[in-house]
Scaffold this active site. Structure first.
Site, PDB file in Angstrom:
ATOM      1  N   LYS A 170      -5.295  33.515  52.474  1.00  0.00           N
ATOM      2  CA  LYS A 170      -7.039  33.574  53.264  1.00  0.00           C
ATOM      3  C   LYS A 170      -7.192  35.248  52.932  1.00  0.00           C
ATOM      4  CE  LYS A 170      -5.919  30.207  56.374  1.00  0.00           C
ATOM      5  NZ  LYS A 170      -6.402  29.858  58.280  1.00  0.00           N
ATOM      6  N   GLY A 175       4.398  41.461  59.025  1.00  0.00           N
ATOM      7  CA  GLY A 175       3.333  41.750  59.798  1.00  0.00           C
ATOM      8  C   GLY A 175       3.034  43.155  60.457  1.00  0.00           C
ATOM      9  N   ARG A 201      18.865  41.546  56.759  1.00  0.00           N
ATOM     10  CA  ARG A 201      18.013  43.072  57.774  1.00  0.00           C
ATOM     11  C   ARG A 201      19.751  43.178  58.246  1.00  0.00           C
ATOM     12  NH1 ARG A 201      13.381  37.784  60.362  1.00  0.00           N
ATOM     13  NH2 ARG A 201      11.681  39.368  58.814  1.00  0.00           N
ATOM     14  N   GLY A 214       6.717  39.081  53.366  1.00  0.00           N
ATOM     15  CA  GLY A 214       7.482  37.781  52.852  1.00  0.00           C
ATOM     16  C   GLY A 214       7.225  37.068  51.729  1.00  0.00           C
TER      17      GLY A 214
HETATM   18  P1  AMP Z   1      -0.673  34.517  52.700  1.00  0.00           P
HETATM   19  O1  AMP Z   1       0.292  34.171  54.111  1.00  0.00           O
HETATM   20  O2  AMP Z   1      -1.616  34.796  53.364  1.00  0.00           O
HETATM   21  O3  AMP Z   1       0.000  35.483  52.193  1.00  0.00           O
HETATM   22  O4  AMP Z   1      -1.168  33.314  51.899  1.00  0.00           O
HETATM   23  C1  AMP Z   1       0.538  32.848  50.857  1.00  0.00           C
HETATM   24  C2  AMP Z   1       0.864  31.896  50.704  1.00  0.00           C
HETATM   25  O5  AMP Z   1      -0.721  30.988  50.023  1.00  0.00           O
HETATM   26  C3  AMP Z   1       1.651  30.763  49.291  1.00  0.00           C
HETATM   27  O6  AMP Z   1       2.066  30.272  50.279  1.00  0.00           O
HETATM   28  C4  AMP Z   1       1.062  30.610  48.478  1.00  0.00           C
HETATM   29  O7  AMP Z   1       1.775  29.131  48.154  1.00  0.00           O
HETATM   30  C5  AMP Z   1      -0.863  30.786  49.021  1.00  0.00           C
HETATM   31  N1  AMP Z   1      -1.266  30.614  47.915  1.00  0.00           N
HETATM   32  C6  AMP Z   1      -1.286  31.321  46.709  1.00  0.00           C
HETATM   33  N2  AMP Z   1      -1.960  31.151  46.221  1.00  0.00           N
HETATM   34  C7  AMP Z   1      -2.930  30.259  45.938  1.00  0.00           C
HETATM   35  C8  AMP Z   1      -4.149  29.461  45.529  1.00  0.00           C
HETATM   36  N3  AMP Z   1      -4.749  29.362  44.498  1.00  0.00           N
HETATM   37  N4  AMP Z   1      -4.455  27.913  46.413  1.00  0.00           N
HETATM   38  C9  AMP Z   1      -3.714  27.724  47.786  1.00  0.00           C
HETATM   39  N5  AMP Z   1      -2.929  28.420  47.902  1.00  0.00           N
HETATM   40  C10 AMP Z   1      -3.003  29.559  47.363  1.00  0.00           C
END
Ligand code: AMP
Length: 420
Positions: free
Chosen positions: A221, A400, A36, A377
C-alpha cells in the site's frame, strides 16, 4: 549519554530489555529462527564479560494475560547454547520469585524473566468491555498509566543499570521499553550494541548519505509508505517504486491497471507525491512493464504487458524484465541505497523474480562501494532467501521501528534514553 562500550558493569546489576520475540514451532514450541537472540549476544557478553549480574526481559507475541504458548521458556536452551552457560529463569517477571532471584544474582549470572506482556501494564492498554463509555475509557486509561509506572518501577528496582537493546519495540511507549528509563539517572541508562548499530545505520542514511541516494519502496500500500516517501523526498536523488503500490500511481496518471491492487482514495495523493518529487528534482522510477496474472495464485496464467496497460480482469503481481533492467541500472549507479518493501508478491515463486533481482542488484552495488540499508520484514526475508545478508551493508531488525525513525518520528524507546 552513556555509551555501553565505555561503561564497566563490574559488580553491577543490569536489567536489559531485549527483543526475544522469536518465531516458535506451533507443535514443539522450539525456536525456529534465532536471529533476534543472536542480535542480543554482544550486549549480554559485554555485561557478563565485565563481571556484571544480568537480568533479561522481553515480550513474546501478543498474549492476553498469562498464556503458556507465549512463554519465553523455549528461548532458554537456545540462549544457553549460544552463551555456553546456564541461564536462570523466573516464571513471572514481577512475582516473589523474580524479586528473590534477581536479588541473589551473582556476578556473571544471567536471569531471564518471563514474558513482560503477561501483564497488560507492559503495553499500558486497559482491557475494557465493548460497551464502555467515553468516561469509563478515560478513567481506565488514567488508571492504567499509573499501573504501568508501578510496573516499570518494580522492574527498575531489580537493578542499578538499565539497558535497552530491543530495537524492534523502540517505537512503543511500553513499561520496559520506555517508562522504566525514567527511574535511572543519565549515568545509569544506555542503549545496547544492537540499538546503537541500528541508529548508526539509519543516521548514516538520513544524515550522512553519499549521493546518488536511491530509496526503493515496495509493498502493498501507498498509505503505509506516504510519510516515509514524504520525508525522503527531501534527501534522496531517486525513488524506485514497485510492488502493489505501483498501480495506484499508474491509475492516478490515467493508466489501465485491470484488477491490480489500488487505493482509490489515494489517487490524488499519489499525484501530489509525484508533483512534490518533480519540484524537488527527485526522479521517481515507476515500473514500465508488469507481470500479470489471471488470478491471485502461483498457478495462474501469466502475461507481461506495459505497466499502464494491464488487461481487464488481470492483476499485476510483479515487475517484469524491462523494469528489472531500468531499476537495476539506477541501483548500480547509487552510492546510498535504502530498501523497504517487495517488488511483487514474492511469497509466490512465480512472482518473486523482481524482488530477487532488486536484492541482487543492491548486493552488487554494495560490492562496488555503495552503502545499503535494508528494512521491513519482507525485504529482509527476500535478502535472506537469496543468501545476501552478508552482501549488503546493514539489515535492520526492526520493521515498524525503522519505518517510523526513517519517517522522522521520535521513537519513545530512543528518546527515553537519548532525550529529544
Ligand atoms: P507491506 O507490508 O506493505 O510492505 O507489503 C508487503 C506485501 O505486499 C507482501 O505480502 C506482498 O505479497 C504484497 N505485494 C507486493 N506486490 C504486490 C502486488 N503487485 N499485488 C498485491 N500484493 C503485493
Amino acid at each position: 549519554m552513556k555509551m555501553i562500550q565505555d561503561f564497566s558493569f563490574k559488580g553491577k546489576k543490569a536489567i536489559v530489555r531485549v527483543d526475544f520475540n522469536v518465531p516458535l514451532d506451533k507443535k514443539t514450541f522450539a525456536v525456529t529462527d534465532d536471529t533476534r537472540i543472536r542480535g542480543a549476544l554482544p550486549t549480554i557478553n559485554k555485561i557478563i564479560g565485565d563481571g556484571g549480574c544480568l537480568i533479561l526481559m522481553s515480550h513474546l507475541g501478543r498474549p492476553v494475560g498469562v498464556t503458556e504458548k507465549y512463554s519465553l521458556k523455549p528461548v532458554l536452551p537456545v540462549l544457553e547454547k549460544h552463551l555456553g552457560k546456564k541461564v536462570l529463569f523466573a516464571d513471572d517477571c514481577l512475582g516473589e520469585s523474580a524479586l528473590k532471584m534477581s536479588a541473589s544474582l551473582q556476578p556473571g549470572e544471567i536471569l531471564l524473566l518471563e514474558n513482560v506482556r503477561f501483564y497488560p501494564e507492559e503495553e499500558g492498554k486497559p482491557v475494557l468491555p465493548e460497551n464502555a463509555s467515553e468516561d469509563m475509557k478515560k478513567a481506565a486509561k488514567a488508571e492504567m498509566k499509573v499501573k504501568q509506572k508501578e510496573m516499570a518501577q518494580r522492574l527498575a528496582d531489580y537493578a542499578e543499570v538499565y539497558v535497552n537493546d530491543a530495537f524492534g519495540t523502540a517505537h512503543r511507549a511500553h513499561a520496559t521499553t520506555a517508562v522504566m528509563a525514567d527511574f535511572f539517572d543519565t549515568d545509569h541508562k544506555m542503549f545496547g550494541f544492537l540499538i546503537n548499530s541500528e541508529l548508526a545505520a539509519m543516521d548514516k542514511v538520513l544524515h550522512g548519505a553519499q549521493h546518488p541516494f536511491t530509496a526503493i519502496m515496495g509493498g502493498a500500500k501507498v498509505s503505509d509508505k506516504i510519510l516515509l516517501i514524504e520525508n525522503l523526498i527531501n534527501k534522496v536523488d531517486d525513488i524506485i517504486i514497485g510492488g502493489g503500490m505501483t498501480y495506484t500511481f499508474i491509475k492516478a496518471q490515467g493508466g489501465k491497471i485491470g484488477k491490480s491492487l489500488c487505493e482509490e482514495d489515494k489517487l490524488d495523493l499519489a499525484l501530489q507525491l509525484l508533483e512534490k518529487a518533480r519540484q524537488k528534482g527527485v526522479k521517481i522510477h515507476l515500473p514500465v512493464d508488469s507481470l500479470n496474472a489471471d488470478r491471485f495464485d502461483n498457478d495462474a496464467l501469466t502475461k507481461v504487458t506495459a505497466a499502464d496497460a494491464v488487461d481487464e480482469g488481470w492483476l499485476g503481481l510483479d515487475i517484469a524484465e524491462d523494469t528489472i533492467k531500468c531499476f537495476s541500472e539506477v541501483i548500480y549507479n547509487s552510492k546510498t541505497i535504502l530498501w523497504n518493501g517487495p517488488m511483487g508478491v514474492f511469497e509466490m515463486e512465480k512472482f518473486s523474480k523482481g524482488t530477487s533481482a532488486v536484492a541482487n542488484a543492491i548486493a552488487y552495488a554494495t560490492s562496488n562501494g555503495a552503502y545499503s540499508l535494508i528494512g521491513g520484514g519482507d525485504s529482509v526475508a527476500a535478502i535472506n532467501k537469496n543468501n545476501l545478508a552478508d552482501k549488503v551493508s546493514y539489515v535492520s531488525t526492526g520493521g515498524g521501528a525503522m519505518l517510523e525513525y526513517m519517517e522522522g518520528k521520535k521513537l519513545p524507546g530512543i528518546t527515553a534514553i537519548r532525550g529529544e
